[in-house]
Structures are given as structure tokens and as C-alpha cells.
Design an enzyme around this catalytic site. Structure first.
Site, PDB file in Angstrom:
ATOM      1  N   LYS A 194       0.859  -1.185   0.000  1.00  0.00           N
ATOM      2  CA  LYS A 194       0.000   0.000   0.000  1.00  0.00           C
ATOM      3  C   LYS A 194       0.896   1.236   0.000  1.00  0.00           C
ATOM      4  O   LYS A 194       1.661   1.471   0.933  1.00  0.00           O
ATOM      5  CB  LYS A 194      -0.912   0.011   1.224  1.00  0.00           C
ATOM      6  CG  LYS A 194      -1.858   1.198   1.269  1.00  0.00           C
ATOM      7  CD  LYS A 194      -2.763   1.118   2.499  1.00  0.00           C
ATOM      8  CE  LYS A 194      -3.716   2.286   2.572  1.00  0.00           C
ATOM      9  NZ  LYS A 194      -4.587   2.208   3.781  1.00  0.00           N
ATOM     10  N   LYS A 247      -2.107  -1.553  -3.788  1.00  0.00           N
ATOM     11  CA  LYS A 247      -2.949  -0.356  -3.767  1.00  0.00           C
ATOM     12  C   LYS A 247      -2.067   0.876  -3.865  1.00  0.00           C
ATOM     13  O   LYS A 247      -1.123   1.003  -3.100  1.00  0.00           O
ATOM     14  CB  LYS A 247      -3.763  -0.320  -2.461  1.00  0.00           C
ATOM     15  CG  LYS A 247      -4.683   0.876  -2.339  1.00  0.00           C
ATOM     16  CD  LYS A 247      -5.416   0.880  -0.996  1.00  0.00           C
ATOM     17  CE  LYS A 247      -6.327   2.093  -0.893  1.00  0.00           C
ATOM     18  NZ  LYS A 247      -6.992   2.176   0.433  1.00  0.00           N
TER      19      LYS A 247
END
Length: 321
Positions: A194, A247
């Protein structure tokens, strides 16, 4: 052999073209985000995410039902609670907003796949993903809290918990807490890679998770790095993650590909709010066809190696598929 014996265009005729598609996007690939708001009585559109809504608790089953009629079976839940504090205690309250939503949906839709975001940012007054002391986000004191959140979600009916805070050791802590409380069959989808990205802006409005000071660069990844993502994924898998996530997605297709090729495990990709909002904004200006662009983007994410795609385009693409 070469031209004229080899003619690549032969396989691009309208009737033949679909047979040659190497990547097939399906409804089963899609995970739809749900923003459950404890503070509202009717659906509220999110200004920075045109066409997307916060849903009140009493309407959550209706929202899920409409999506399932389109063939969407998997949902990831984000909560906007009635109260916040320094440690995000409402995140692990068995009577909290996500816990209530899960119980309602599970009662009405036994075959839905229910995934929960396990983080503190939506539940803390400071908006950060961990326990804070003197404006420092503390890693180790946050871990048992994340374990409590995951257990409360599993108890309420979650099939998969998805820790997103990027705390070192969070998967080990959550796996241990789940197993100790009899939820050894609850899966973990880790937000392993992320990145600290500017693409999250609209989400912070949607989930009321903006931070009161600083930024999240001390715990989210530097977007200049790719080798680091492989190390993060490897650590999470060792600690017990069942699947991993990259992400954002669109600007990180190379990371998706590297993770899939290196580990051969289920990989999810999050087509995030900023990616969605750019398409919607351009579409409203008449500069591009929203649905066609969304379909192309999601296909590219799958082509890169994603098995699952979390996307705000889920319903419109499900209608196309």
C-alpha cells in the site's frame, strides 16, 4: 514466416476477435466497496466521487441486494462511526457500525462474500491508522488493537478481514488473535503493498478519514520503490496472509505483475477513489466514455496479474458484463 503469409489481422475480424481474447474480465473478479454511515438516514452522494454514496445502516441490505442482482457477490465494508476517540475503540465495538452492518447483511444474504477493512483511521480523532503519542504513530501498541478489530468483524460474520494500516507485524497479530478466538477459518487479505499515494484524496472525504497532522509516509510505502513491495508481500505471507493486495492499481500495474510472478498467490488490486473520480470527471465533461474507459482500466489490472479487483466501477461494469 512473415508477411504476406503471416497476417495478424486475420484474427481481428469481428466474429473471431472475442475468441482470441487472452484476458477475460468477469463479475466474479469484482469487489464492491460499501461505505456504511452511522450518522445519516438516507443515501448521500460523495461530492468528490460522483455516483457513489454513503449508505445508512437501515438501507445496507437493500444496497447489497441490488448489487447481487447484477451478479456482484463480494463486498468490502468501510465504516463511518457515530463517535471517535484517540484509540479508535468503536472499531472493535461489537455494537459498532460495521459489526451491525455485517450481521444484517449476513442474515439476509448467506451467499455474499463479506470483507472488512481493518484499520483505525476512520475511528480515531486524529485520523491515523495506529495509536498515536506525541504525533508519532506507534507500531507495536497498535497490533493488539487490530487483532481485536479483526475478531469483532469475524464474530459479526466477516468471511475475510483486510488489514490496511501497514503496521509491521499486523498479519501475525491478527492471525494469532483470530486463531485464539476460534476463527481459524477467517481469511486475511493483507494490504501488503500500500503506497503513500495522492490518489486516495476522495476516499478520505468518503470515509471521513483525513488526518489531523502530518501524513502517512512513515508507514505507507514510497511510490518510487518496487523491490520493497516484494519484501512486504513476503513478510505478510510468512505471517499468515491468505492473499495480498496492491494499492493503488492503475499506476502500479508493474507491482501487480511482479507480485503475481514472484509468489503465485491470490492477488487483489484496489482501483482507488482518485482513479475512479478522474474517469467520472472526464466523463462528465464529455471528454471520454466513462464505461468504456472503466472496462479498459479494469481489464488492464487483471491482465497485469490481479485475481480480484476492488473497484467503485463494480456496478456499472457488472451491467456491461
Amino acid at each position: 514466416m512473415e508477411f504476406p503469409k503471416v497476417r495478424m489481422r486475420r484474427l481481428r475480424k469481428n466474429r473471431i476477435r472475442p475468441l482470441m481474447q487472452e484476458t477475460k474480465l468477469s463479475k466474479e473478479d469484482l469487489i464492491m466497496p460499501i461505505f456504511v454511515d452511522e450518522n445519516i438516514s438516507s443515501r448521500q452522494e460523495i461530492p468528490s466521487m460522483p455516483g457513489y454514496f454513503r449508505i445508512p445502516l437501515h438501507s445496507i441490505s437493500d444496497e447489497i441486494g441490488k448489487a447481487m442482482e447484477l451478479g456482484i457477490r463480494a463486498f468490502i465494508f468501510f465504516g463511518i462511526p457515530a463517535s471517535k476517540d484517540e484509540i479508535g475503540s468503536s472499531a472493535y465495538d461489537d455494537d459498532g457500525v460495521i459489526q451491525k452492518a455485517l450481521r444484517d447483511v449476513r442474515q439476509d444474504f448467506d451467499d455474499a462474500v463479506l470483507i472488512t477493512d481493518v484499520c483505525l483511521c476512520e475511528y480515531t480523532t486524529h485520523g491515523h491508522c495506529g495509536i498515536v503519542h506525541n504525533e508519532e504513530i506507534l507500531n507495536d501498541p497498535t497490533l493488539p488493537v487490530l487483532g481485536k478489530v479483526a475478531v469483532s468483524h469475524a464474530r459479526a460474520g466477516a468471511d475475510i478481514v483486510a488489514p490496511s494500516g501497514m503496521m509491521d507485524g499486523m498479519i501475525k497479530a491478527i492471525r494469532g488473535a483470530l486463531d485464539e478466538n476460534g476463527f481459524e477459518n477467517t481469511a486475511i487479505m493483507s494490504y501488503s503493498a500500500k503506497y503513500a499515494s495522492s490518489f486516495y484524496g476522495p476516499f478520505r472525504e468518503a470515509a471521513e478519514s483525513g488526518y489531523a497532522f502530518g501524513d502517512r509516509k512513515s508507514y505507507q510505502m514510497d511510490f518510487h520503490n518496487s523491490d520493497e513491495a516484494l519484501r512486504e508481500v513476503e513478510l505478510d505471507l510468512r505471517e499468515g496472509a491468505d492473499m495480498v493486495m496492491v494499492k493503488p492499481a492503475l499506476s502500479y500495474l508493474d507491482i501487480i505483475r511482479r507480485v503475481k510472478e514472484a509468489f503465485k498467490v491470490p492477488v487483489a488490486a484496489y482501483n482507488v477513489s482518485g482513479e475512479y473520480s478522474m474517469v467520472k470527471a472526464a466523463g462528465r465533461m464529455g471528454w471520454l466514455d466513462e464505461t468504456s474507459i472503466a472496462y479498459e482500466i479494469l481489464t488492464s489490472i487483471k491482465r497485469a496479474g490481479a485475481d480480484l479487483i476492488i473497484t467503485y466501477h463494480a456496478k456499472e461494469i457488472a451491467e456491461v458484463l
